[in-house]
Design an enzyme around this catalytic site. Structure first.
Site, PDB file in Angstrom:
ATOM      1  N   ARG A  75       0.771  -9.955  11.069  1.00 49.27           N
ATOM      2  CA  ARG A  75       1.602  -8.802  11.041  1.00 49.27           C
ATOM      3  C   ARG A  75       2.894 -10.415  10.883  1.00 49.27           C
ATOM      4  O   ARG A  75       3.990 -10.020  11.124  1.00 49.27           O
ATOM      5  CB  ARG A  75       2.012  -8.448  12.759  1.00 49.27           C
ATOM      6  CG  ARG A  75       0.697  -7.155  12.872  1.00 49.27           C
ATOM      7  CD  ARG A  75       1.052  -6.775  12.098  1.00 49.27           C
ATOM      8  NE  ARG A  75      -0.088  -6.771  11.329  1.00 49.27           N
ATOM      9  CZ  ARG A  75      -0.680  -5.766  10.134  1.00 49.27           C
ATOM     10  NH1 ARG A  75       0.554  -5.288   9.761  1.00 49.27           N
ATOM     11  NH2 ARG A  75      -2.045  -5.795   9.353  1.00 49.27           N
ATOM     12  N   GLN A  88      -9.296  -3.580   8.801  1.00 50.83           N
ATOM     13  CA  GLN A  88      -7.681  -3.369   9.679  1.00 50.83           C
ATOM     14  C   GLN A  88      -8.803  -2.061  10.024  1.00 50.83           C
ATOM     15  O   GLN A  88      -7.967  -1.264  10.846  1.00 50.83           O
ATOM     16  CB  GLN A  88      -6.889  -2.875   8.992  1.00 50.83           C
ATOM     17  CG  GLN A  88      -6.236  -4.391   8.372  1.00 50.83           C
ATOM     18  CD  GLN A  88      -4.923  -4.152   7.849  1.00 50.83           C
ATOM     19  OE1 GLN A  88      -3.878  -3.760   8.577  1.00 50.83           O
ATOM     20  NE2 GLN A  88      -4.669  -4.264   6.608  1.00 50.83           N
ATOM     21  N   LYS A 148       0.939  -1.241  -0.227  1.00 51.82           N
ATOM     22  CA  LYS A 148      -0.012  -0.220  -0.053  1.00 51.82           C
ATOM     23  C   LYS A 148       0.801   1.075  -0.111  1.00 51.82           C
ATOM     24  O   LYS A 148       0.639   2.479  -0.506  1.00 51.82           O
ATOM     25  CB  LYS A 148      -0.479  -0.313   1.084  1.00 51.82           C
ATOM     26  CG  LYS A 148      -1.486   1.502   1.655  1.00 51.82           C
ATOM     27  CD  LYS A 148      -2.515   0.965   2.431  1.00 51.82           C
ATOM     28  CE  LYS A 148      -1.879   0.964   4.107  1.00 51.82           C
ATOM     29  NZ  LYS A 148      -1.400   2.268   4.556  1.00 51.82           N
ATOM     30  N   THR A 149       1.863   1.921   0.655  1.00 52.46           N
ATOM     31  CA  THR A 149       2.785   2.217   1.008  1.00 52.46           C
ATOM     32  C   THR A 149       3.342   2.459   0.099  1.00 52.46           C
ATOM     33  O   THR A 149       3.642   4.327  -0.571  1.00 52.46           O
ATOM     34  CB  THR A 149       3.998   2.177   2.094  1.00 52.46           C
ATOM     35  OG1 THR A 149       2.952   2.257   3.472  1.00 52.46           O
ATOM     36  CG2 THR A 149       4.364   3.377   2.308  1.00 52.46           C
ATOM     37  N   ASP A 199      -4.193   7.944   3.425  1.00 48.28           N
ATOM     38  CA  ASP A 199      -3.817   6.459   3.830  1.00 48.28           C
ATOM     39  C   ASP A 199      -4.253   6.003   4.986  1.00 48.28           C
ATOM     40  O   ASP A 199      -5.269   7.309   5.897  1.00 48.28           O
ATOM     41  CB  ASP A 199      -2.746   6.617   4.248  1.00 48.28           C
ATOM     42  CG  ASP A 199      -1.450   4.979   4.215  1.00 48.28           C
ATOM     43  OD1 ASP A 199      -2.229   4.346   4.049  1.00 48.28           O
ATOM     44  OD2 ASP A 199      -0.350   4.629   4.343  1.00 48.28           O
ATOM     45  N   GLU A 200      -4.981   4.976   5.230  1.00 51.50           N
ATOM     46  CA  GLU A 200      -5.637   4.284   6.252  1.00 51.50           C
ATOM     47  C   GLU A 200      -7.359   5.267   6.498  1.00 51.50           C
ATOM     48  O   GLU A 200      -7.395   5.634   7.577  1.00 51.50           O
ATOM     49  CB  GLU A 200      -4.397   4.538   7.583  1.00 51.50           C
ATOM     50  CG  GLU A 200      -2.949   4.121   7.956  1.00 51.50           C
ATOM     51  CD  GLU A 200      -3.221   2.269   7.775  1.00 51.50           C
ATOM     52  OE1 GLU A 200      -4.504   1.953   7.293  1.00 51.50           O
ATOM     53  OE2 GLU A 200      -2.347   1.910   7.395  1.00 51.50           O
TER      54      GLU A 200
END
Length: 728
Positions: free
Chosen positions: A606, A255, A41-42, A224-225
């Protein structure tokens, strides 16, 4: 990566998969990027920002917003590495809002030099507000009131709005406290975190001319997010893109784990309703986890209803099965986790690549004790603990009062720190005089007026006022120099020079922490050469847990599941996977099962190579042993990706945990300079040995150059005679 040019942008696209490339090449109109965990994503959002700057816009007209300074820094570094980032705005929501409020303070109706109060200072003001409306602080605790007021601000409800909507005795009382709290914030020229968002959202809604100017400035907005946005953040994003709709949001409803602090999953779920012409791209390929870890997590989250359907997949290896381990007790669970971790470290896994997650902080104690007994170095990620230390808050309070003379919270903190003989009676008289005269407390301290009403305290108060005036020029200095001067001239350095560190942190004295703060200020000015003290204070005020928890670690990390978001580890243990803990529920409250499932999903994803979920039949909670039932989430995992293990009353492990709860027999021979051996870290030399009432703190310099602190009663150290020691 070669420096890009406008004539060649293929470098941006060459290493992207098809959906990533489509997202990067999208230029105009609304775009929703549904990005699964570990899906790059980043990379997509940063490449897209650069692509926009090279094709349809310019760097200075692009705004990229995220939630943590850590994420913003990573995005900025990736963009800067392309050589295209100069002038681009990459920041957090709160940083953007703080900047807009300082620039447009008159339009927003705030003092230009406003201070941003942290949680502790916010609670002090709330306590003062409770007293101001004549209520007992024992019954109306600030910590209990704080969520109500925070949620109201996140929903953009002012004190008057809240009062108008109050429907019972409790809400009407909170409305009174909310009003008194707002009065105190205004009087002290302070804003809390929620104010930053709410005031900018209201400003953009009511000031059409400013809103249009900002949308003209920022032709493309990237967020983002997005699943973590609350009502105020949603409004800010909508208003900044109202006409052009050049909005790209990335996120994952699966998330969304911050409802308790105002996040509204509905913002991302309703994006296509808000923007009917939106394009939707799904990033479903995972580059982080093994097939089995991903299959287990995907099967779990599929039980949620409030989500966007994605099919997660990976080209990574199959990997070992996810371990679901049942223990007789929480003590056995902790011992088993420590034994497994020790085994993995001995097999070559870097301790910094291993993490233990838990739903509630209280579960860390047993794990800590087991790791200590096993001689395993660990760190507990406690977020902003450094900035909450007394000595750090003292230094920052001096700088805050120089920036904002109305900040009475900061002033009252330092008026007698270091001790200068200004007692509670003198302070009370000062406050009463300020209220009677309708003046700021700082004005009474610093103007040339008669202070005889203070009696013997007059000269001391005058001296403090003169000190503050003499320090005023430090605001024109670089942040690092400002900290150094304040620490020296205020007397803080002399006061803390002789104060020892706490047990377990003998190498972290208050003075060492102050020096670390000065280093942080210097690093900030090195990164931002034009930054002022005000800029740095704003930066520290806006730090979040994720920004301060982790650096380069060489120890096992213990943290809550909420803190784990955005991180990754080779191996992850999630403990306490039991009904009532995960999913978590308080007494007489139903669990928000979908959010709890999302939290478990975040923890599982994670892990890169190994994942263990453990539960116990009996657990000590709140001082009593309770019978526990395994989490229903464990029954939602696919059998073919999971290995179930049941441990007996005695921990069965190939790596038994040694009992080292006593001092070595030859401890009388141990002293500074004594050579010792550790089974994991090898040979070392004792550099300090500090007996305490219950434990003995030992610091050892090992051959790898690292100095490690241990509790001697539990550390697997043995004394080595000199002739056994090999310098090679």
């Amino acid at each position: 990566m070669p420096r890009p040019s406008r004539s060649s942008i293929e470098y941006l696209l060459s290493d992207l998969n098809a959906p990533q490339r489509t997202a990067v090449e999208h230029t105009d109109g609304p775009l929703l990027v549904l990005a699964g965990p570990g899906s790059g994503k980043t990379r997509v959002i940063t490449r897209r920002a650069v692509h926009l700057a090279l094709t349809v816009s310019r760097p200075e007209r692009i705004l990229a917003i995220t939630f943590t300074n850590k994420a913003a820094r990573e995005m900025r570094e990736r963009i800067d590495a392309t050589g295209i980032g100069e002038g681009m705005t990459v920041c957090t929501f709160h940083a953007l809002c703080a900047r807009l409020l300082r620039i447009h303070h008159e339009r927003a109706g705030v003092d230009r030099s406003f201070t941003i109060v942290d949680r502790d200072d916010r609670r002090k003001l709330l306590k003062e507000a409770v007293v101001a409306v004549g209520l007992p602080t024992e019954q109306w605790r600030p910590a209990a009131i704080e969520p109500d007021i925070s949620n109201a601000k996140n929903a953009m409800r002012s004190a008057s709005d809240y009062s108008n909507a109050a429907y019972d005795w409790r809400t009407r009382t909170i409305a009174q406290i909310y009003g008194a709290y707002e009065h105190l914030l205004t009087r002290t020229a302070c804003l809390d975190f929620d104010d930053l968002l709410m005031r900018v959202a209201i400003l953009l809604r009511e000031d059409v001319e400013l809103r249009e100017r900002l949308e003209e400035r920022y032709t493309h907005v990237l967020v983002d997010e997005y699943q973590d946005t609350n009502a105020a953040q949603y409004q800010i994003v909508r208003l900044l893109t109202l006409d052009r709709s050049n909005l790209c949001v990335t996120g994952d409803p699966d998330q969304s784990i911050y409802r308790w602090r105002g996040a509204d999953i509905g913002n991302i779920l309703s994006f296509e309703r808000d923007y009917p012409n939106a394009d939707v791209i799904r990033l479903e390929q995972n580059y982080r986890s093994t097939k089995r870890i991903l299959a287990a997590a995907d099967a779990l989250i599929a039980h949620n209803v409030s989500r966007k359907i994605k099919s997660l997949w990976t080209d990574n290896a199959q990997g070992p099965k996810v371990s679901v381990v049942e223990h007789e007790s929480s003590v056995e669970e902790a011992q088993s986790v420590a034994a497994e971790i020790r085994s993995r470290i001995e097999a070559g896994t870097d301790a910094g690549e291993i993490a233990v997650f838990y739903r509630v902080n209280s579960l860390s104690r047993g794990i800590e004790e087991a790791l200590m007994r096993a001689g395993i170095a660990y760190t507990v990620a406690r977020g902003l603990e450094f900035y909450n230390r007394k000595e750090i808050k003292d230094v920052l309070a001096y700088l805050r009062i120089l920036m904002n003379p109305a900040d009475e919270v900061a002033l009252l903190r330092i008026i007698n720190t270091p001790p200068r003989g200004i007692g509670a009676t003198t302070v009370k008289r000062l406050i009463e005089r300020a209220i009677v005269e309708g003046r700021r407390l700082m004005d009474i301290l610093t103007d040339n007026r008669d202070l005889s009403f203070l009696g013997r305290g007059a000269a001391k108060v005058r001296g403090f006022g003169e000190l503050i005036l003499s320090l005023a020029p430090v605001l024109q200095s670089p942040p690092g120099q400002a900290v150094e001067r304040v620490v020296s001239e205020s007397g803080l350095r002399a006061m803390y020079a002789e104060v020892p560190g706490s047990i377990g942190e003998s190498d972290r004295t208050p003075l060492a922490n102050i020096n670390e703060l000065a280093s942080a200020a210097t690093e900030f000015q090195d990164e931002f050469p034009d930054a002022t003290v005000v800029d740095w204070l704003e930066h520290t005020a806006l730090l979040g847990d994720a920004d301060t928890m982790l650096g380069e670690l060489r120890a096992v990390t213990l943290m809550t599941l909420h803190s784990a978001k955005g991180l990754e580890f080779e191996e992850v243990h999630i403990v306490g996977v039991e009904d009532g803990i995960l999913p978590f529920r308080r007494e007489e409250e139903e669990a928000d099962e979908e959010e709890e499932r999302r939290l478990c999903f975040v923890g599982m994803t994670r892990a890169k190579q190994r994942l263990t979920l453990s539960h116990a039949r009996y657990r000590m909670l709140r001082g009593r042993t309770e019978r526990k039932v395994r989490s229903p989430f464990l029954d939602e995992l696919p059998e073919d990706a999971v290995e179930s293990i049941r441990q007996g009353a005695v921990c069965k492990s190939s790596a038994p945990v040694p009992d080292r709860g006593r001092l070595p027999d030859d401890v009388a021979l141990w002293e500074n300079g004594t050579l010792v051996r550790h089974p994991l870290h090898g040979m070392g030399k004792i550099v300090s040995l500090e007996p305490g009432a219950r434990r003995t703190q030992v610091r050892v310099l090992f051959q790898d150059g690292d100095t490690r602190s241990m509790i001697l009663e539990f550390a697997p150290l043995e004394r080595v005679d000199f002739y056994e020691y090999d310098e090679g």
